[in-house]
Design an enzyme around this catalytic site. Structure first.
Site, PDB file in Angstrom:
ATOM      1  CB  SER A   9      -2.608  -0.116  -2.824  1.00  0.00           C
ATOM      2  OG  SER A   9      -3.420   0.340  -1.755  1.00  0.00           O
ATOM      3  CG  HIS A  11      -1.559   1.387   1.403  1.00  0.00           C
ATOM      4  ND1 HIS A  11      -2.594   1.847   0.629  1.00  0.00           N
ATOM      5  CD2 HIS A  11      -1.217   2.413   2.227  1.00  0.00           C
ATOM      6  CE1 HIS A  11      -2.887   3.094   0.980  1.00  0.00           C
ATOM      7  NE2 HIS A  11      -2.071   3.461   1.952  1.00  0.00           N
ATOM      8  CG  HIS A  50       0.762   6.610  -0.196  1.00  0.00           C
ATOM      9  ND1 HIS A  50      -0.078   7.687  -0.097  1.00  0.00           N
ATOM     10  CD2 HIS A  50       0.254   5.666   0.649  1.00  0.00           C
ATOM     11  CE1 HIS A  50      -1.063   7.423   0.766  1.00  0.00           C
ATOM     12  NE2 HIS A  50      -0.875   6.187   1.239  1.00  0.00           N
ATOM     13  CD  GLU A 107      -4.300   6.758   2.317  1.00  0.00           C
ATOM     14  OE1 GLU A 107      -4.412   5.861   1.471  1.00  0.00           O
ATOM     15  OE2 GLU A 107      -3.290   6.885   3.054  1.00  0.00           O
TER      16      GLU A 107
HETATM   17 FE    FE Z   1      -2.017   5.352   2.798  1.00  0.00          FE
END
Ligand code: FE
Ligand code: PHE
Length: 289
Positions: free
Chosen positions: A192, A127, A132, A173
């Site tokens: 993700s 993730h 990111h 997010e």
């Molecule tokens: Fe995150």
């Protein structure tokens, strides 16, 4: 992202970082990364925003195995000055923001077990890095993340963290972006996620609403299921200017007096792109978070 009460685990530096210990990953752990990577890349074709895909290339992330943070950071730093540092898990708010404000992205170093490919309680290296880091190679998004860190430190002094955290949630997010008229993914929590990457764009269930800073900061979110509302930005430039160039102090003041909006609700001023049917998970008990 952060935890408000915590003690620094033994073996961590004062800034809560630890060595990634890349040599300690097993073959099996590298294989989990490869499986996640392969199925996610397929899913994201035509769904991920262009900067994300470009970032994957720039950072050479398609190379097999869990990335070595030092090597990854050296590439990233050349582009935008960001580095990736390992932490043992959630870190206190001010530690998290201080890293961001100094262009350090904190990432978990552990990887989920093969039997947990789809469900995770804490962010793992897939993730954090796959989701990111590619966008940190985009100069504008890179500036946004740093500004957010500075803003976070400031929000602590205004006791407004809960409001600011919603901005992170609905952009970094779970954000959507319009590209040539089509909606694309840019939030790491979606990028993700195997299931949510399709759900966020294609399911009739969630709302899709044009981004509005104050509206977002009033909106509660859920951490136990796919989102019931997604907010759509037009560009990273727009996002950066609306946030970094604004003084949030009067906004925090205003928000004090405004009620929260529940995750599935629409309000009169919404720029509705899609009115969600909210059919997802209807048979399961829901908790508003
Ligand atoms: Fe995150
Ligand atoms: N400009 C904001 C403030 O005055 C800080 C901020 C920047 C917050 C970017 C979020 C994102 O606090």
């Amino acid at each position: 992202m952060t935890a408000s009460v915590a003690q620094r685990p033994p073996g961590t530096a004062p800034d809560w970082t630890i060595a990634q210990d890349w040599d300690r990953y097993s073959q099996g752990e590298h294989a989990v990364w490869d499986r996640l990577f392969a199925r996610q890349i397929k899913m994201l074709e035509g769904r991920a925003n262009t900067s994300f895909l470009r970032g994957l290339g720039i950072l050479n992330l398609s190379r097999p195995g869990i990335p070595d943070f030092e090597e990854l950071s050296d590439r990233l730093e050349k582009r935008t000055g960001w580095r990736v540092v390992a932490v043992p898990g959630l870190v206190p708010d001010e530690v998290f923001f201080d890293h961001l404000a100094n262009r350090r992205f904190v990432a978990g170093r552990f990887i989920r077990k093969p039997e947990q490919l789809d469900y995770l309680e804490e962010p793992d290296v897939f993730h954090d890095v796959f989701g990111h880091v590619p966008l940190l190679a985009d100069p504008v998004f890179a500036d946004y993340m740093q500004a957010y860190g500075v803003g976070g430190l400031r929000a602590i002094t205004f006791h407004a963290l809960q409001k600011l955290a919603r901005l992170y949630w609905y952009t970094v997010e779970f954000g959507l972006i319009r590209e040539q008229g089509d909606l694309k993914l840019y939030g790491a929590g979606i990028l993700s996620s195997f299931g949510e990457s399709v759900f966020a764009l294609e399911s009739p269930s969630p709302n899709r609403i044009g981004f509005d800073l104050e509206r977002v900061m009033r909106t509660q979110y859920r951490i136990d299921d796919y989102q019931q509302s997604y907010f759509v930005i037009d560009s990273f430039d727009e996002l950066l200017h609306q946030t970094a160039d604004a003084d949030f102090a009067p906004l925090y003041d205003r928000l004090e007096k405004l009620s929260d909006i529940s995750p599935e609700a629409l309000v009169g001023s919404d720029k509705i792109i899609h009115r969600g049917q909210q059919t997802h998970g209807q048979t399961r008990p829901r908790t508003a978070l």
